[in-house]
Motif scaffolding. Sequence first.
Motif, PDB file in Angstrom:
ATOM      1  N   PHE A   1       0.690  -1.222   0.163  1.00  0.00           N
ATOM      2  CA  PHE A   1       0.175   0.186  -0.051  1.00  0.00           C
ATOM      3  C   PHE A   1       0.747   1.233   0.099  1.00  0.00           C
ATOM      4  N   ILE A   2       2.061   1.116   0.609  1.00  0.00           N
ATOM      5  CA  ILE A   2       2.925   2.392   0.800  1.00  0.00           C
ATOM      6  C   ILE A   2       4.128   2.820  -0.249  1.00  0.00           C
ATOM      7  N   ALA A   3       4.953   1.696  -0.184  1.00  0.00           N
ATOM      8  CA  ALA A   3       6.248   1.790  -0.853  1.00  0.00           C
ATOM      9  C   ALA A   3       6.969   0.507  -1.100  1.00  0.00           C
ATOM     10  N   ASP A   4       7.712   0.498  -1.870  1.00  0.00           N
ATOM     11  CA  ASP A   4       8.599  -0.767  -2.011  1.00  0.00           C
ATOM     12  C   ASP A   4       9.732  -0.837  -1.013  1.00  0.00           C
ATOM     13  N   GLU A   5      10.186   0.254  -0.442  1.00  0.00           N
ATOM     14  CA  GLU A   5      10.735   0.222   0.828  1.00  0.00           C
ATOM     15  C   GLU A   5       9.823   0.693   1.928  1.00  0.00           C
ATOM     16  N   PRO A   6       9.423  -0.221   2.638  1.00  0.00           N
ATOM     17  CA  PRO A   6       8.334   0.309   3.388  1.00  0.00           C
ATOM     18  C   PRO A   6       8.983   1.114   4.638  1.00  0.00           C
ATOM     19  N   PRO A   7       8.548   2.293   4.968  1.00  0.00           N
ATOM     20  CA  PRO A   7       8.900   2.936   6.157  1.00  0.00           C
ATOM     21  C   PRO A   7       8.723   2.329   7.440  1.00  0.00           C
ATOM     22  N   GLN A   8       9.683   2.254   7.941  1.00  0.00           N
ATOM     23  CA  GLN A   8       9.810   1.332   9.333  1.00  0.00           C
ATOM     24  C   GLN A   8       9.107   1.751  10.436  1.00  0.00           C
ATOM     25  N   GLN A   9       8.917   2.896  10.716  1.00  0.00           N
ATOM     26  CA  GLN A   9       8.105   3.336  11.593  1.00  0.00           C
ATOM     27  C   GLN A   9       6.436   2.864  11.469  1.00  0.00           C
TER      28      GLN A   9
ATOM     29  N   GLY B   1       0.424   5.493   6.734  1.00  0.00           N
ATOM     30  CA  GLY B   1       1.491   5.392   5.844  1.00  0.00           C
ATOM     31  C   GLY B   1       1.248   6.218   4.531  1.00  0.00           C
ATOM     32  N   LEU B   2       0.075   6.510   4.300  1.00  0.00           N
ATOM     33  CA  LEU B   2      -0.251   7.048   2.935  1.00  0.00           C
ATOM     34  C   LEU B   2       0.398   8.647   2.879  1.00  0.00           C
ATOM     35  N   PRO B   3       0.624   9.246   3.856  1.00  0.00           N
ATOM     36  CA  PRO B   3       1.427  10.625   3.819  1.00  0.00           C
ATOM     37  C   PRO B   3       2.877  10.475   3.409  1.00  0.00           C
ATOM     38  N   LEU B   4       3.426   9.061   3.575  1.00  0.00           N
ATOM     39  CA  LEU B   4       4.887   8.831   3.090  1.00  0.00           C
ATOM     40  C   LEU B   4       4.935   8.012   2.022  1.00  0.00           C
ATOM     41  N   ALA B   5       3.506   7.885   1.154  1.00  0.00           N
ATOM     42  CA  ALA B   5       3.757   6.945  -0.002  1.00  0.00           C
ATOM     43  C   ALA B   5       4.654   7.525  -0.893  1.00  0.00           C
ATOM     44  N   GLN B   6       5.288   6.329  -1.464  1.00  0.00           N
ATOM     45  CA  GLN B   6       6.138   6.556  -2.695  1.00  0.00           C
ATOM     46  C   GLN B   6       5.500   6.044  -3.969  1.00  0.00           C
ATOM     47  N   PRO B   7       5.998   6.447  -5.187  1.00  0.00           N
ATOM     48  CA  PRO B   7       5.508   5.933  -6.386  1.00  0.00           C
ATOM     49  C   PRO B   7       5.668   4.545  -6.377  1.00  0.00           C
ATOM     50  N   LYS B   8       4.580   3.785  -6.891  1.00  0.00           N
ATOM     51  CA  LYS B   8       4.776   2.408  -7.037  1.00  0.00           C
ATOM     52  C   LYS B   8       4.258   1.911  -8.493  1.00  0.00           C
ATOM     53  N   TYR B   9       5.159   1.184  -9.169  1.00  0.00           N
ATOM     54  CA  TYR B   9       4.753   0.859 -10.740  1.00  0.00           C
ATOM     55  C   TYR B   9       3.851   0.066 -10.560  1.00  0.00           C
ATOM     56  N   LYS B  10       2.629   0.416 -11.708  1.00  0.00           N
ATOM     57  CA  LYS B  10       1.386  -0.449 -11.802  1.00  0.00           C
ATOM     58  C   LYS B  10       1.933  -1.759 -12.138  1.00  0.00           C
ATOM     59  N   ARG B  11       1.177  -2.956 -11.334  1.00  0.00           N
ATOM     60  CA  ARG B  11       1.353  -4.113 -11.878  1.00  0.00           C
ATOM     61  C   ARG B  11       0.243  -4.266 -12.966  1.00  0.00           C
ATOM     62  N   PRO B  12       0.217  -5.424 -13.962  1.00  0.00           N
ATOM     63  CA  PRO B  12      -0.428  -5.314 -15.194  1.00  0.00           C
ATOM     64  C   PRO B  12      -2.054  -5.092 -14.827  1.00  0.00           C
ATOM     65  N   ALA B  13      -2.528  -5.899 -13.825  1.00  0.00           N
ATOM     66  CA  ALA B  13      -3.993  -5.817 -13.509  1.00  0.00           C
ATOM     67  C   ALA B  13      -4.271  -4.388 -13.209  1.00  0.00           C
ATOM     68  N   ASN B  14      -3.292  -3.696 -12.119  1.00  0.00           N
ATOM     69  CA  ASN B  14      -3.549  -2.405 -12.009  1.00  0.00           C
ATOM     70  C   ASN B  14      -3.757  -1.274 -13.187  1.00  0.00           C
ATOM     71  N   PHE B  15      -2.634  -1.643 -13.823  1.00  0.00           N
ATOM     72  CA  PHE B  15      -2.355  -0.826 -15.270  1.00  0.00           C
ATOM     73  C   PHE B  15      -3.937  -0.690 -15.760  1.00  0.00           C
ATOM     74  N   ALA B  16      -4.185  -1.967 -16.338  1.00  0.00           N
ATOM     75  CA  ALA B  16      -5.567  -2.238 -17.272  1.00  0.00           C
ATOM     76  C   ALA B  16      -6.612  -1.796 -16.439  1.00  0.00           C
TER      77      ALA B  16
ATOM     78  N   ARG C   1      -6.056  -0.009   8.915  1.00  0.00           N
ATOM     79  CA  ARG C   1      -5.963   1.329   9.336  1.00  0.00           C
ATOM     80  C   ARG C   1      -5.027   2.045   9.753  1.00  0.00           C
ATOM     81  N   VAL C   2      -4.090   1.307  10.438  1.00  0.00           N
ATOM     82  CA  VAL C   2      -2.843   2.114  10.780  1.00  0.00           C
ATOM     83  C   VAL C   2      -1.974   2.361   9.404  1.00  0.00           C
ATOM     84  N   ILE C   3      -1.862   1.299   8.693  1.00  0.00           N
ATOM     85  CA  ILE C   3      -0.738   1.227   7.402  1.00  0.00           C
ATOM     86  C   ILE C   3      -1.526   2.538   6.664  1.00  0.00           C
TER      87      ILE C   3
END
Length: 493
Positions: A307-315, A342-357, A336-338
């Motif tokens: 949900f947040i980033a390839d390198e997940p924020p440890q906190q 987490g969303l304010p710290l989110a980093q771009p994630k490349y869309k997997r094919p299903a998400n792209f389509a 709910r916590v994540i």
Amino acid sequence: MTLSRRDFLKLGALVTASAVLSSCAPVYRRLAGDLPTVPWAPLTASDFLALNRLTFGPRVEERARFTEIGLQNYIEEQLAFDSINDFDCELLLNPFKTLNMDANELEGISNQLFDGYDRDKAPNELRQATLIRQLYSKRQLYEVIVEFWSDHFNIFMEKGNCFYLKTVDDREVIRKHAMGNFRDLVWASAHSPAMLTYLDNQANEKSHPNENYARELMELHTLSVNGGYSQQDVMELARCLTGWTVKEHFWLGDFAFKEELHDQGVKNVLGRTIQPSGQSEAEQVIEQLVTHPSTAHFIATKLTRRFIADEPPQQVVEKAAQTFLDTNGDIQSVLRVILLDGLPLAQPKYKRPANFALSALRALNAETDGAAINEHLLRMGQSYFNHPTPDGYPDHSEAWQGNLMPRWQFAFELIRNEMKNTKHNLNALLDVVPTDSLQADVDAVASLLLGAPLERFTRDELIDSVSKAGATPEETLQIIAASLIASPAFQWR
């Protein structure tokens, strides 16, 4: 002038390749009616990103709802998924009769006696239904987490009888417990004939133990590879699991425990002595695994990565893991916590094919029966339930960045309405927004697909370059729309 398909593709490729597009990072049908169309406005980059994590790509009405109630209330609304009326999506699933069959019925409709088995009907209905749910369901966060658990408890449908057993697993394991309690999810998966077949435990007998399921239960489903277990623990858990198998005759395809195949000796798993007690031996271990701190950390890490980033924020990982332990694995509480932290710290994630389509289809309010889309997903490398190894489809961006041609083909076929039983009506969609020029139409389409309009200079340059090639205003809009979907910016969420 009417552009040929060749001209269309050539111009589209030219626009897609434009460097300027790579820099614009802000990045159901009802039974008796059409999909809702409401005006949309540009979103901030953070709001557009959040909506892309909570859905398979936001529809116009989801953008409006998000803007109306804000991020926190939107998350709470989606977490309370069973209070969201999804009757229209359920109606679309009516043709897929296999979805509600038990294993014995599924085997019966697949078994063609002297002609062998029909190994396509049940899997194809499950794949189509999966896409339709992800495309049309209003319970988007629920569908996103269903996809996550389908990867976590991956089952390759082409292996053995998984081609019909997976339908039961999808209904009774993944979908039933996706937003519930992690212990119940692992418990159901461990008793799932599809999982036992996929990981060879139906052949795990005292005379020749098979360690496959025991290993993946620890490594991939609970503790993780560095979660503090040893090869001896795997071997001992495999002994506990001897006799856990699948019925082959009456009530075919149901779970069975065969006492005569079970190792009756004393076992020791993770430092705990397991006295001989038949089926409950492995169940005692499962209870231990699902409350282990390593499991909490592993699940929190994977969810934060999704949900947040390839390198997940440890906190965020640490807080989510502690919530997992405090709530005995309550998935909604962990999510709910994540999401909130987490969303304010989110980093771009490349869309997997299903998400792209799906994000393109959802943005354009496209209608489909899903069959043609599944063909495209196969070419892009993410056909549903088709990943052969038990680790599930990868969740790191770099795993998906090398196969762009099928995405470009999808974009141009979609915009040209060239896919079988798949249609959009871009003009009808634009009718609800107050545009009076091609420039305004392009702004609206860019806002729809990327969250915000292109910069004015970039937009005008694109329109000019396509128009000079002889395209009509309608063709120009189509080419730019297809190019936006194929562009680098749209590949990220």
